[in-house]
Scaffold this active site. Structure first.
Site, PDB file in Angstrom:
ATOM      1  N   ARG A 109       0.826  -1.207   0.000  1.00 12.35           N
ATOM      2  CA  ARG A 109       0.000   0.000   0.000  1.00 12.35           C
ATOM      3  C   ARG A 109       0.862   1.260   0.000  1.00 12.35           C
ATOM      4  NH1 ARG A 109      -5.533  -0.606   2.059  1.00 12.35           N
ATOM      5  NH2 ARG A 109      -5.346   1.489   2.897  1.00 12.35           N
ATOM      6  N   PRO A 115      -4.017  -2.085  -3.717  1.00 14.61           N
ATOM      7  CA  PRO A 115      -5.265  -1.984  -2.945  1.00 14.61           C
ATOM      8  C   PRO A 115      -5.459  -3.221  -2.063  1.00 14.61           C
ATOM      9  CG  PRO A 115      -5.753  -2.697  -5.174  1.00 14.61           C
ATOM     10  CD  PRO A 115      -4.275  -2.476  -5.124  1.00 14.61           C
ATOM     11  N   LYS A 116      -4.645  -3.309  -1.012  1.00 14.02           N
ATOM     12  CA  LYS A 116      -4.607  -4.525  -0.209  1.00 14.02           C
ATOM     13  C   LYS A 116      -5.396  -4.385   1.089  1.00 14.02           C
ATOM     14  CE  LYS A 116      -0.224  -6.230  -2.005  1.00 14.02           C
ATOM     15  NZ  LYS A 116       0.979  -7.003  -1.707  1.00 14.02           N
ATOM     16  N   LYS A 117      -6.118  -5.455   1.416  1.00 14.18           N
ATOM     17  CA  LYS A 117      -6.824  -5.583   2.683  1.00 14.18           C
ATOM     18  C   LYS A 117      -6.520  -6.968   3.253  1.00 14.18           C
ATOM     19  CE  LYS A 117     -11.038  -4.147   3.243  1.00 14.18           C
ATOM     20  NZ  LYS A 117     -12.508  -3.968   3.100  1.00 14.18           N
TER      21      LYS A 117
END
Length: 258
Positions: A109, A115-117
């Site tokens: 990020r 776009p990491k979760k």
């Protein structure tokens, strides 16, 4: 701590940075990629300008196992990638990613705008089936399956969907684009950019293609199903060593003319 010492740091916290400086080498990185046709309007709604969705309304759903990643360790990842064009060049836009390890999440990020979760992805062989799953808060949101190593591309010079390993290495080196959003301390955007990078030094160790299936389940915090599956084009499975270098800014929304 002196200014020079501060500028040498790779990340926060200063006493134990989340990740070291790159580039980052991945060994035996394993992919299951299922390409499918989706809804044109849904794709257009999530592709940021000036990117343009590529023809065909195609989406790639990825499950990736990374057992040996320099600086990041051992983790798995799953996400959605959309073929696009930028100023006439074919690129891939990464819409969302879910993974189970803090260093690559934070580093991804902060550096490249991935776009990491946090999620619970998994890629494994269940008897004769290569199976990828993604859970969010213990709820299943995606499952992809493919026959395990039915059609070996390593020794096949041509194939209808994906040619030999040289073609796969070229695909791995294709320009990838992320939308990097980082707020300032007052909540306004400090960084709002399209960031591009190209994976390099690819060594494809094995590659297979075949029929595949993909099941996506609606979830508010992991909306992979917002790009519905209309028709599965096919699946690809490959293992490669590859390097992730630093990227570059190709569009800055805060500097563009209104």
């Amino acid at each position: 701590m002196k200014r020079a010492d501060i500028l040498k740091l790779s990340a926060m916290p200063i006493s134990c940075p989340s990740y070291p400086k790159g580039p980052y080498r991945f060994v035996n990185r394993e992919y299951l990629i299922i390409t499918y046709e989706s809804d044109a309007a849904a794709i257009r709604a999530v592709v940021p300008e000036p990117l343009k969705p590529a023809k065909g309304n195609l989406v790639s759903y990825e499950f990736i196992k990374m057992p040996d990643s320099s600086g990041f360790g051992d983790y798995m990842e799953s996400g959605v990638v959309i073929p696009c064009t930028f100023e006439g060049e074919d690129v891939n836009f990464t819409l969302m990613m879910f993974l189970d390890n803090e260093p690559p999440m934070t580093g991804g990020r902060e550096v490249w705008g991935f776009p990491k979760k946090y999620g619970e992805p998994k890629l494994e062989v269940l008897h004769d089936t290569l199976t990828g799953t993604l859970k969010y808060d213990s709820e299943l949101v995606a499952m992809g399956t493919m026959n395990y190593k039915w059609e070996n591309l390593t020794h096949i010079p041509e194939h209808s969907e994906m040619a030999d390993v040289e073609a796969i290495a070229k695909k791995l080196g294709k320009t990838q684009v992320n939308l990097k959003l980082i707020p300032d301390v007052d909540g306004t955007p400090a960084i709002c950019q399209l960031v591009a990078y190209n994976m390099c030094e690819a060594d494809v160790k094995g590659a297979w293609a075949g029929h595949a299936r993909l099941h996506l389940i609606p979830h508010i915090n992991a909306p992979v199903a917002d790009l519905p599956v209309r028709r599965v084009v096919g699946g690809s499975h490959f293992i490669a060593d590859i390097t992730l270098p630093y990227g570059r800014v190709i569009h800055d929304y805060l500097k563009e003319k209104k």
